[in-house]
Structures are given as C-alpha cells and as structure tokens.
Design an enzyme around this catalytic site. Structure first.
Site, PDB file in Angstrom:
ATOM      1  N   HIS A  49       6.474  12.269  56.433  1.00 52.80           N
ATOM      2  CA  HIS A  49       5.929  11.107  55.736  1.00 52.80           C
ATOM      3  C   HIS A  49       5.897   9.897  56.678  1.00 52.80           C
ATOM      4  O   HIS A  49       6.473   8.846  56.386  1.00 52.80           O
ATOM      5  CB  HIS A  49       6.721  10.762  54.484  1.00 52.80           C
ATOM      6  CG  HIS A  49       6.308  11.581  53.293  1.00 52.80           C
ATOM      7  ND1 HIS A  49       7.019  12.636  52.816  1.00 52.80           N
ATOM      8  CD2 HIS A  49       5.224  11.506  52.496  1.00 52.80           C
ATOM      9  CE1 HIS A  49       6.402  13.169  51.779  1.00 52.80           C
ATOM     10  NE2 HIS A  49       5.303  12.513  51.566  1.00 52.80           N
TER      11      HIS A  49
ATOM     12  N   HIS B 256      -3.579  12.546  46.255  1.00 55.06           N
ATOM     13  CA  HIS B 256      -2.758  11.452  46.799  1.00 55.06           C
ATOM     14  C   HIS B 256      -3.308  11.087  48.172  1.00 55.06           C
ATOM     15  O   HIS B 256      -3.637  11.976  48.969  1.00 55.06           O
ATOM     16  CB  HIS B 256      -1.315  11.959  46.900  1.00 55.06           C
ATOM     17  CG  HIS B 256      -0.329  11.012  47.488  1.00 55.06           C
ATOM     18  ND1 HIS B 256      -0.399   9.646  47.354  1.00 55.06           N
ATOM     19  CD2 HIS B 256       0.806  11.259  48.216  1.00 55.06           C
ATOM     20  CE1 HIS B 256       0.633   9.096  47.978  1.00 55.06           C
ATOM     21  NE2 HIS B 256       1.372  10.040  48.505  1.00 55.06           N
TER      22      HIS B 256
ATOM     23  N   GLU C 153      -1.892   9.407  50.762  1.00 59.75           N
ATOM     24  CA  GLU C 153      -1.038   9.202  51.933  1.00 59.75           C
ATOM     25  C   GLU C 153      -1.526  10.122  53.062  1.00 59.75           C
ATOM     26  O   GLU C 153      -1.949  11.262  52.820  1.00 59.75           O
ATOM     27  CB  GLU C 153       0.436   9.481  51.581  1.00 59.75           C
ATOM     28  CG  GLU C 153       1.368   8.889  52.627  1.00 59.75           C
ATOM     29  CD  GLU C 153       2.822   8.732  52.195  1.00 59.75           C
ATOM     30  OE1 GLU C 153       3.188   9.146  51.081  1.00 59.75           O
ATOM     31  OE2 GLU C 153       3.603   8.183  53.002  1.00 59.75           O
TER      32      GLU C 153
ATOM     33  N   ASP D 242      -0.490  12.144  55.188  1.00 60.86           N
ATOM     34  CA  ASP D 242      -0.091  13.542  55.364  1.00 60.86           C
ATOM     35  C   ASP D 242      -0.882  14.485  54.458  1.00 60.86           C
ATOM     36  O   ASP D 242      -0.835  15.705  54.639  1.00 60.86           O
ATOM     37  CB  ASP D 242       1.423  13.757  55.190  1.00 60.86           C
ATOM     38  CG  ASP D 242       1.983  13.215  53.894  1.00 60.86           C
ATOM     39  OD1 ASP D 242       1.436  12.236  53.372  1.00 60.86           O
ATOM     40  OD2 ASP D 242       2.982  13.776  53.404  1.00 60.86           O
TER      41      ASP D 242
ATOM     42  N   HIS E 246       4.508   9.053  43.908  1.00 55.20           N
ATOM     43  CA  HIS E 246       5.323   7.910  44.241  1.00 55.20           C
ATOM     44  C   HIS E 246       4.493   6.716  44.717  1.00 55.20           C
ATOM     45  O   HIS E 246       5.053   5.684  45.084  1.00 55.20           O
ATOM     46  CB  HIS E 246       6.358   8.302  45.311  1.00 55.20           C
ATOM     47  CG  HIS E 246       5.740   8.681  46.651  1.00 55.20           C
ATOM     48  ND1 HIS E 246       6.152   8.101  47.812  1.00 55.20           N
ATOM     49  CD2 HIS E 246       4.749   9.522  46.988  1.00 55.20           C
ATOM     50  CE1 HIS E 246       5.468   8.613  48.835  1.00 55.20           C
ATOM     51  NE2 HIS E 246       4.614   9.471  48.348  1.00 55.20           N
TER      52      HIS E 246
ATOM     53  N   ASP F 124       3.123  15.563  45.951  1.00 52.24           N
ATOM     54  CA  ASP F 124       4.488  15.268  46.419  1.00 52.24           C
ATOM     55  C   ASP F 124       5.557  15.671  45.396  1.00 52.24           C
ATOM     56  O   ASP F 124       6.697  15.973  45.777  1.00 52.24           O
ATOM     57  CB  ASP F 124       4.634  13.769  46.722  1.00 52.24           C
ATOM     58  CG  ASP F 124       4.120  13.408  48.100  1.00 52.24           C
ATOM     59  OD1 ASP F 124       4.078  14.279  48.983  1.00 52.24           O
ATOM     60  OD2 ASP F 124       3.750  12.233  48.297  1.00 52.24           O
TER      61      ASP F 124
ATOM     62  N   TYR G 183      14.589  15.659  49.815  1.00 56.50           N
ATOM     63  CA  TYR G 183      13.216  15.196  49.609  1.00 56.50           C
ATOM     64  C   TYR G 183      13.170  14.195  48.452  1.00 56.50           C
ATOM     65  O   TYR G 183      12.601  13.100  48.570  1.00 56.50           O
ATOM     66  CB  TYR G 183      12.319  16.418  49.306  1.00 56.50           C
ATOM     67  CG  TYR G 183      10.880  16.070  49.109  1.00 56.50           C
ATOM     68  CD1 TYR G 183       9.971  16.166  50.151  1.00 56.50           C
ATOM     69  CD2 TYR G 183      10.423  15.621  47.879  1.00 56.50           C
ATOM     70  CE1 TYR G 183       8.648  15.827  49.963  1.00 56.50           C
ATOM     71  CE2 TYR G 183       9.116  15.278  47.689  1.00 56.50           C
ATOM     72  CZ  TYR G 183       8.224  15.391  48.725  1.00 56.50           C
ATOM     73  OH  TYR G 183       6.911  15.045  48.535  1.00 56.50           O
TER      74      TYR G 183
ATOM     75  N   HIS H 135       4.375  20.033  49.691  1.00 58.54           N
ATOM     76  CA  HIS H 135       5.428  20.226  50.695  1.00 58.54           C
ATOM     77  C   HIS H 135       6.370  21.320  50.210  1.00 58.54           C
ATOM     78  O   HIS H 135       6.688  21.386  49.017  1.00 58.54           O
ATOM     79  CB  HIS H 135       6.269  18.961  50.885  1.00 58.54           C
ATOM     80  CG  HIS H 135       5.500  17.764  51.354  1.00 58.54           C
ATOM     81  ND1 HIS H 135       5.057  17.622  52.641  1.00 58.54           N
ATOM     82  CD2 HIS H 135       5.103  16.649  50.689  1.00 58.54           C
ATOM     83  CE1 HIS H 135       4.426  16.468  52.764  1.00 58.54           C
ATOM     84  NE2 HIS H 135       4.428  15.849  51.599  1.00 58.54           N
TER      85      HIS H 135
END
Ligand code: FEO
Length: 403
Positions: A25, A81, A83, A85, A147, A166, A194, A227
């Site tokens: 992350h 999401h 983000e 990654d 998140h 996530d 995590y 993940h």
C-alpha cells in the site's frame, strides 16, 4: 510472478506475488514478508475484469490476461477502489482494451480523473445497482470509508462470489490461493496485521456496513479480496472476526511496550517496567521501534489493553522512530487503550510531554505520570521502574472492573 488459477468455470484469479516487493500500500508499510495483489476475470457474453494488480506487475499481468482470453477483448473493468495498487495500471490496461467500459463509484470517478487526467468511459454505479453481462449479474455495494471514500464491492449473484477488494484482505503472500491451504492461526496473523494497518481506522464504518451487508442475506461461496487468500472454508469465521476487531472485542490482558533508545538507558527502564507489569499477570510484549516493523507493532497494539511508549531525549524532542510510531497510532485509531510515557534524558527532559500529548491525541487514556530518569538509571531507580510497571498493571485491573 503472477499465477493464474481457474476458480470456477469461466472465472479466473490472477495472483501477483510480491516476494521482493517490500512496500505494501505504497511506501508507508514495509513488510519483509511481502504482499500479494489479486485480480479476477469473469468470462460471459461480455468479459469482465475485477480490479488490477499493483503497477510494477502490469506488463506481466497483461500477458497473463492474454493467455486466458487470447484475442477476446475485455468489455467491462470493475474498479472497486482507486488506490494505485488496484487501479494505478488502469491507463496501461485501457490502452490494450480501449473499448472497455469502467464501472466504479462516483467518488472513484472523481479520483481517477484527478489521477489520470483523462476522461474515459466511466459508468458510475449506485448502491445495490446491478449490471448483466450475459448469464451473470453483478450487484454493487458501496462501502465508503472502508477504507477510502470510493470503495465498493461487487457480488456475482449466480456464483455467490463477493469480490471485496481491500476488505477481508491479508498479508498472506505465497502462491497458495485459498484460506484452507494455510494453518488458520497463521492466516489470522496475516489478516490481523492487514486489518490493523489498513481497515482499523474505519472500525465504525465496518460495524455499520457489515451489518447492512449481512442484512442482504447474500449467499457466499467465496470471498475474493484483492490481497491475500480467497476465503472459502472460513467465510463465517472471518466475518465474525471482522465484527470482533471492529468492536475491539478481541482485546486481551496484554500490554505493549514500544521504545527507542540511543545509549541503552531507556531500554533498561523499559525492561524493568515490563517485569513489573508481568508480575501483575499481564502478557507483555516489548518492541524496539528502530528494529521491529511498524505494521507488526500496530497489529500487536490493536488487541492490547495498554501501550507504554518510551524514548530517549533527542535534543528537544523524542526519537524520530518513536514519533513515527505515535503518528501511526494517531492515524490508525486503536480503541480504548490506556498508556503512559517513559524514558531517559541527558540535560533536558522535554520529550515526554510531547509523547504524552501525542498519546492523548490518539485518545489513549494516560493513567500514570511519565517516568523519566537522568542518564543511566541506578539500582534504586530500576527498582522504582519495576514498581511503576506494577502500578500500571494495577490501574488496568481497576479500569477493567468498571468495564
Ligand atoms: Fe489495496 Fe486501498 O488498496
């Protein structure tokens, strides 16, 4: 390395295994055990890809996709999401499949426009909106602040699969795809670390959204996060575990001591305090902030009752490693902790006020005045440090009796 596995007829999982990828992350979390990134493809009358893998894997990822699809095109890209990654390689993937449509939340669209500065074909979806790809239908559940504001999850109705991004992720990092390929205790260790570092600040949202999802009475054969492992055997266990973590329900009679020491004096104090707390019957775990990974320290703090933070004086402030730990505690918001500060100083004892004020900022209840000693603690001072530890343990027992 990216491994491909057929997890259902017409449904593939791609697992990018980051053995050498110490960052997780972004650069905030260093983890010598690495991390994995999962993507999924559902082949129907239309082909749908769910989330991407981390950017360094994108060239190989596109090769693996083509091994599965051949000349077929991707019609839909679900971005649960934004983000990087999971979505950082979006431009590269879109260049391969320029006619694909991106399904995402309106918050995700806003962020992606700001990340990539390009207007693509975005279809924003609302909570519980459904799309059909042939024989399959996906239902989207918006999960803001679990998140990030843009997060959502996608449920494949006919196969009873939840693509959770996530949520329910773990740091389990190998080419084992499923939860039952791990010892459960090892898997929970990875999942807890995590949760503590990624999901914990959203405890309040987890509680309400999880209940909302449970009220939908979705049948779940698989939970497929972005993940770690796919959950198939321990689905109920991991949902119940999430509920307990979100409510601080797993807290133990455990105290975490985290310190940094320049000339070993603060370490001497940490050790004696630890003996005092252990004498009261508590499990005590001691971490050196310069030596242990911060994400592990945060994981251990999550289910502890007490946190003691110690530092040598570093000119007019604390050790930078301890400042890092304290900022993480503030950011990750562990619930209902009690704490105190301690340390050694040379000619100015100004740093402990700073530690205390950071702990208060993190809503840690200070139950005992800071313990500080000048240079090397002598025998009497070490005995006193042990007594302080015993008093700290007693304080926790008293507070527990009011729980
Ligand atoms: Fe794994 Fe919030 O990205």
């Amino acid at each position: 390395m990216i491994q491909t596995k057929l997890i259902r007829e017409n449904i593939y999982s791609f697992k990018a295994i980051g053995y050498l990828d110490l960052d997780f992350h972004g650069c905030i979390f260093r983890n010598e055990e690495g991390a994995s990134y999962n993507s999924y493809i559902v082949i129907d009358e239309q082909v749908t890809l769910i989330d991407l893998v981390d950017q360094p894997f994108m060239d190989e990822f596109i090769r693996r996709i083509k091994e599965v699809l051949g000349d077929r095109k991707i019609d839909n890209i679900i971005i649960n999401h934004v983000e990087p990654d999971h979505a950082g390689g979006f431009e590269q993937l879109r260049a391969e499949y320029p006619e694909s449509i991106c399904f995402c939340s309106s918050e995700a669209k806003k962020s992606m426009l700001q990340m990539f500065f390009k207007q693509h074909e975005f279809e924003t979806v609302k909570n519980l909106e459904t799309i059909t790809t042939g024989k399959y239908t996906f239902t989207f559940v918006l999960t803001p602040f679990i998140h990030w504001p843009d997060n959502m999850i996608a449920y494949l109705n006919e196969e009873r699969i939840l693509f959770s991004n996530d949520a329910f992720g773990s740091l389990a990092n190998s080419n084992k795809f499923y939860d039952d390929e791990y010892e459960y205790s090892e898997l929970i260790r990875h999942t807890k670390e995590y949760y503590a570092n990624i999901v914990q600040p959203c405890n309040r949202f987890v509680q309400t959204k999880l209940q909302e999802i449970l009220d939908l009475n979705l049948e779940l054969d698989l939970i497929c996060p972005a993940h770690g492992v796919i959950w198939r055997k321990h689905i109920t266990d991991i949902i119940n575990q999430y509920i307990r973590w979100a409510k601080n329900g797993d807290v133990k009679d455990k105290v975490i001591i985290v310190y940094d020491t320049i000339w070993d004096n603060t370490e001497l104090i940490a050790n004696e305090i630890a003996v005092g707390i252990a004498n009261r019957g508590f499990e005590v775990r001691i971490f050196n902030a310069s030596k242990h990974r911060k994400s592990l320290i945060m994981s251990e703090i999550m289910d502890a009752r007490g946190i003691l933070v110690g530092s040598s004086n570093f000119n007019n402030t604390m050790s930078p490693q301890i400042a890092d730990v304290l900022e993480r505690i503030i950011a990750l918001k562990p619930l209902n902790k009690v704490g105190m500060a301690f340390g050694s100083y040379g000619w100015a004892d100004v740093h402990l006020n700073r530690i205390e004020s950071r702990l208060k900022e993190a809503n840690v209840q200070i139950v005992q005045h800071a313990l500080y000693e000048n240079f090397t603690p002598d025998e009497a001072q070490l005995i006193y440090a042990k007594e302080v530890g015993e008093k700290f343990g007693k304080k926790i027992e008293e507070l527990k009796s009011y729980d």
